[in-house]
Design a protein around this motif. Structure first.
Motif, short mmCIF file in Angstrom:
data_model
loop_
_atom_site.label_atom_id
_atom_site.label_comp_id
_atom_site.label_asym_id
_atom_site.label_seq_id
_atom_site.Cartn_x
_atom_site.Cartn_y
_atom_site.Cartn_z
N ARG A 86 38.64 34.07 37.81
CA ARG A 86 37.95 35.08 37.00
C ARG A 86 37.47 36.21 37.91
O ARG A 86 36.91 35.98 38.99
N ILE A 87 37.67 37.45 37.44
CA ILE A 87 37.21 38.62 38.18
C ILE A 87 36.32 39.44 37.26
O ILE A 87 36.76 39.93 36.22
N TRP A 88 35.05 39.56 37.64
CA TRP A 88 34.10 40.36 36.87
C TRP A 88 34.15 41.80 37.37
O TRP A 88 34.38 42.06 38.56
N ARG A 89 33.90 42.75 36.44
CA ARG A 89 34.00 44.17 36.77
C ARG A 89 32.65 44.85 36.60
O ARG A 89 32.07 44.86 35.52
N ALA A 90 32.15 45.39 37.69
CA ALA A 90 30.86 46.10 37.67
C ALA A 90 31.13 47.59 37.51
O ALA A 90 31.97 48.17 38.21
N ARG A 91 30.39 48.22 36.59
CA ARG A 91 30.52 49.65 36.34
C ARG A 91 29.13 50.27 36.23
O ARG A 91 28.18 49.60 35.85
N LYS A 92 29.06 51.55 36.50
CA LYS A 92 27.82 52.29 36.30
C LYS A 92 28.17 53.61 35.63
O LYS A 92 29.00 54.37 36.14
N ALA A 93 27.54 53.85 34.48
CA ALA A 93 27.86 55.03 33.67
C ALA A 93 29.35 55.10 33.37
O ALA A 93 29.94 56.17 33.33
N GLY A 94 29.95 53.92 33.22
CA GLY A 94 31.36 53.83 32.88
C GLY A 94 32.31 53.92 34.05
O GLY A 94 33.52 53.74 33.89
N GLN A 95 31.79 54.18 35.25
CA GLN A 95 32.64 54.34 36.43
C GLN A 95 32.74 53.04 37.22
O GLN A 95 31.77 52.29 37.34
N PRO A 96 33.93 52.74 37.78
CA PRO A 96 34.11 51.52 38.56
C PRO A 96 33.16 51.45 39.76
O PRO A 96 33.01 52.44 40.48
N VAL A 97 32.53 50.31 39.93
CA VAL A 97 31.62 50.10 41.06
C VAL A 97 32.16 49.01 41.98
O VAL A 97 32.27 49.20 43.19
N ALA A 98 32.47 47.85 41.41
CA ALA A 98 32.90 46.73 42.23
C ALA A 98 33.61 45.69 41.38
O ALA A 98 33.48 45.66 40.16
N LEU A 99 34.35 44.82 42.06
CA LEU A 99 35.00 43.67 41.44
C LEU A 99 34.52 42.42 42.15
O LEU A 99 34.48 42.37 43.38
N ILE A 100 34.11 41.42 41.37
CA ILE A 100 33.64 40.15 41.94
C ILE A 100 34.64 39.07 41.57
O ILE A 100 34.80 38.74 40.39
N ALA A 101 35.32 38.53 42.57
CA ALA A 101 36.43 37.61 42.32
C ALA A 101 36.10 36.18 42.71
O ALA A 101 35.53 35.93 43.78
N GLU A 102 36.47 35.25 41.83
CA GLU A 102 36.47 33.84 42.21
C GLU A 102 37.68 33.59 43.09
O GLU A 102 38.78 34.07 42.82
N SER A 103 37.48 32.84 44.16
CA SER A 103 38.58 32.55 45.06
C SER A 103 38.35 31.19 45.70
O SER A 103 37.34 30.54 45.42
N SER A 104 39.28 30.77 46.54
CA SER A 104 39.08 29.50 47.23
C SER A 104 39.96 29.42 48.47
O SER A 104 41.00 30.08 48.56
N ALA A 105 39.51 28.62 49.41
CA ALA A 105 40.27 28.32 50.61
C ALA A 105 40.72 26.86 50.50
O ALA A 105 39.88 25.96 50.50
N PRO A 106 42.01 26.61 50.39
CA PRO A 106 42.47 25.22 50.21
C PRO A 106 42.46 24.41 51.49
O PRO A 106 42.62 23.19 51.46
N ASP A 107 42.25 25.07 52.64
CA ASP A 107 42.45 24.43 53.94
C ASP A 107 41.17 24.24 54.73
O ASP A 107 41.15 24.34 55.96
N GLY A 108 40.07 23.95 54.02
CA GLY A 108 38.84 23.61 54.73
C GLY A 108 38.99 22.29 55.46
O GLY A 108 39.91 21.51 55.19
N TYR A 109 38.07 22.00 56.36
CA TYR A 109 38.14 20.75 57.13
C TYR A 109 38.10 19.54 56.21
O TYR A 109 38.81 18.55 56.43
N ALA A 110 37.28 19.61 55.17
CA ALA A 110 37.12 18.47 54.25
C ALA A 110 37.69 18.77 52.86
O ALA A 110 37.35 18.12 51.90
N GLY A 111 38.54 19.78 52.77
CA GLY A 111 39.14 20.09 51.47
C GLY A 111 38.87 21.52 51.03
O GLY A 111 38.51 22.39 51.83
N ARG A 112 39.03 21.74 49.75
CA ARG A 112 38.93 23.09 49.19
C ARG A 112 37.51 23.64 49.29
O ARG A 112 36.54 22.93 49.06
N ILE A 113 37.41 24.93 49.62
CA ILE A 113 36.14 25.64 49.68
C ILE A 113 36.18 26.73 48.62
O ILE A 113 37.06 27.59 48.64
N GLU A 114 35.24 26.69 47.69
CA GLU A 114 35.20 27.67 46.60
C GLU A 114 34.33 28.87 47.00
O GLU A 114 33.29 28.71 47.65
N LEU A 115 34.76 30.06 46.57
CA LEU A 115 34.09 31.30 46.98
C LEU A 115 33.95 32.27 45.82
O LEU A 115 34.69 32.19 44.84
#
Length: 221
Positions: A86-115
């Motif tokens: 899921r990627i959330w979209r931040a806007r101010k006065a209708g203008q693009p500000v930022a994108l906040i993305a769910e992501s993950s690293a599958p290769d952590g030492y003890a498994g998947r790391i969610e971000l």
């Protein structure tokens, strides 16, 4: 039918009826409990989401209803791998500000790391947070600022204000591997996994930025 057999049949039927009655009552109680607690559970989920998002993108930077303005992406190898991100979209006065993305690293030492990774509209990282991991306590768990002993400058904070356009894609890794990001000696794997995942995420989001902001809310790309 003999009297004994008739009595046994009646007993069986009565027992079955009692069991059915108990089942119906129990199901009704469970349904009632679920319905009455669902708003509180949903409120707690939203509160936790916003707490994490607040850590990577302060609320004063946008004025839209962030949790209602999102797109789902994937599965995509640059984000959550074999799961939808899921990627959330931040806007101010209708203008693009930022994108906040769910992501993950599958290769952590003890498994998947969610971000979650917040990327400003100009390609600059606003913040990164680990949302779930199983890294070794006291060793690799410094990727989570709550566990990092350096409270003044947690390891994860080094991504803030980093511009995707200012660093070669191959340099989005730890210094030990020829990159530009720090790590803790003796706990390289966790840092390497997170750093590379952040690089993949930022690169993909920057590349798809216009499409992500333009897509209808709650759609899937």
């Amino acid at each position: 039918m003999s009297s004994a057999r008739y009595t046994a049949t009646r007993t069986s039927l009565r027992t079955a009826a009692i069991m059915v009655g108990f089942t119906a009552i129990f199901t009704a109680i469970m349904a009632f409990t679920f319905d009455t607690t669902r708003p509180a559970i949903e409120a707690a989920r939203i509160e936790e989401q916003m707490r994490l998002i607040d850590e990577v993108l302060p609320r004063d930077r946008y004025d839209n209803l962030l949790l209602e303005d999102f797109v789902d992406v994937g599965p995509h190898p640059a984000l959550a791998g074999n799961r939808v991100s899921r990627i959330w979209r931040a806007r101010k006065a209708g203008q693009p500000v930022a994108l906040i993305a769910e992501s993950s690293a599958p290769d952590g030492y003890a498994g998947r790391i969610e971000l979650i990774v917040a990327i400003q509209a100009d390609g600059t990282v606003s913040g990164v947070r680990v949302t779930a991991h199983k890294e070794t306590p006291g060793l690799g768990d410094y990727i989570d600022p709550r566990k990092d002993r350096n409270k003044t400058r947690p390891w994860i904070s080094q991504f803030v204000a980093v511009d995707w356009n200012a660093i070669e894609a191959s340099k989005w890794t730890v210094r030990k591997d020829g990159g530009v990001f720090d790590y803790h000696t003796g706990a390289t794997i966790s840092a390497r996994a997170v750093t590379r995942a952040v690089g993949r995420t930022v690169g993909h989001v920057v590349e798809q930025r216009d499409a992500l902001f333009a897509a209808p809310s709650a759609s899937r790309l």
